[in-house]
Write an enzyme that holds these catalytic residues in place. Sequence first.
Site, PDB file in Angstrom:
ATOM      1  N   HIS A   1      -3.755   6.943   1.712  1.00 41.36           N
ATOM      2  CA  HIS A   1      -4.108   5.538   1.251  1.00 41.36           C
ATOM      3  C   HIS A   1      -5.231   5.246   1.777  1.00 41.36           C
ATOM      4  O   HIS A   1      -5.636   5.451   2.968  1.00 41.36           O
ATOM      5  CB  HIS A   1      -3.037   4.649   1.813  1.00 41.36           C
TER       6      HIS A   1
ATOM      7  N   ASN B   1     -10.241  -0.845  -0.246  1.00 41.92           N
ATOM      8  CA  ASN B   1      -8.746  -0.570  -0.027  1.00 41.92           C
ATOM      9  C   ASN B   1      -8.099  -1.205  -1.435  1.00 41.92           C
ATOM     10  O   ASN B   1      -7.876  -2.516  -1.599  1.00 41.92           O
ATOM     11  CB  ASN B   1      -8.168  -1.281   1.154  1.00 41.92           C
TER      12      ASN B   1
ATOM     13  N   CYS C   1       0.744  -1.089  -0.185  1.00 38.81           N
ATOM     14  CA  CYS C   1      -0.093   0.183  -0.059  1.00 38.81           C
ATOM     15  C   CYS C   1       0.878   1.261   0.019  1.00 38.81           C
ATOM     16  O   CYS C   1       0.272   2.320  -0.380  1.00 38.81           O
ATOM     17  CB  CYS C   1      -1.076   0.151   1.142  1.00 38.81           C
TER      18      CYS C   1
END
Length: 402
Positions: A328, A358, A180
């Site tokens: 993020h 996500n 990520c």
Amino acid sequence: MVAASGLAPPRLAVPCTRAARGGHRLGFLRSAPVASAPAAAQLRCCASTVDDGVVSAAVPKPRLPRVVGMGSKLIGCGSATPSLSISNDDLSKIVETSDEWIAARTGIRNRRVLSGNETVGKLSVQAAKKALEMAQVNADDVDLVLLCTSTPDDLFGGAAQVLAEVGCTNAFGFDITAACSGFIIGLITATRFIKGGGIQNILVIGADALSPFVDWTDRGTCILFGDAAGAVLVQACSADEDGLLGFCVQSDGNGQKHLHCVSSHAESLLSKTNGVPSLPPKRGTFSTIEMNGKEVFRFAVRCVPQSIEKALEEAGLPASSIDWLLLHQANQRIIDAAASRLDIPSDKVISNLANYGNTSAASIPLALDEAVRAGKVKAGDVIATSGFGAGLTWGSAIVKWG
């Protein structure tokens, strides 16, 4: 790390001769253009020459002289998502959960998942082409492609395939694996290639498909992840126009136990037969994603604001100078906590988490692309952006759009 504004002014790269350098290396070294070499000389590609019938690829056009010490600016973005959307209500049919339960804890309501012949590579190509179109840069003018992904279609990497399909005939490419945090690390890496290597145009692509690595019977993780790709075009500019104002990158391998997707054949290939290898070895594969949600949450709400504060300090800017906070897209509660810590009002926070979940390395460029195309982010806006996740790794950058 040194603030971007504190580096030396641009300088032209020059050939290094013994008389010129006096025993010291000066500037950036670059061999002379192929066209200036003797007629008998041949451009070599590894062990073969490009004209010996073995290597048939086109010879990249020379881009000389290279100029080092340049700044970087973001001038284009693009994104792509799979066609299949899975809602919280859809998930409630396969695991014990509900739309209300998921939304309250994560802020997520839908996520996109690969289906049919969709792949990470194809999404990457689509996103890259859109970024080039916005930037009004031809594919053959791209010098470098950075594919930030933990889930390439090919274990050996996907950047070369992506750049070929986009048409970047003069570019080199490689993958960056940092989950990520990948896009932020790729973005910073791109600016260093421009500043120290004289590169002109770089495509930075964040793309991941975590859906194949999710345990769809585990409501703690299957509700979180989606698949997507996003890209930006980073271009060289004068040092006083540098769009990277400050950055901070960090990692802590001690936290790997809290978030990982490990090789499932971790046993030694040596069996208990007096050291004789067990042949054939087990087929390589990976386990599903495992996460300690509470620990990852604590890590993120503590480290992300600190990282942004360090990047702001390097940039010499107060938090009040931030036009947009772009984190993020992992969990809305993390985003809200970071914004509160930095005293950034909610109307300055970019979030599309509800629609996509996500998407790992794709989340930041995906959200940025939507915000730019919606007219929210405008030229000159200062964006504080931060990626964080498996490794554990995390990094922040203060950038100016356009």
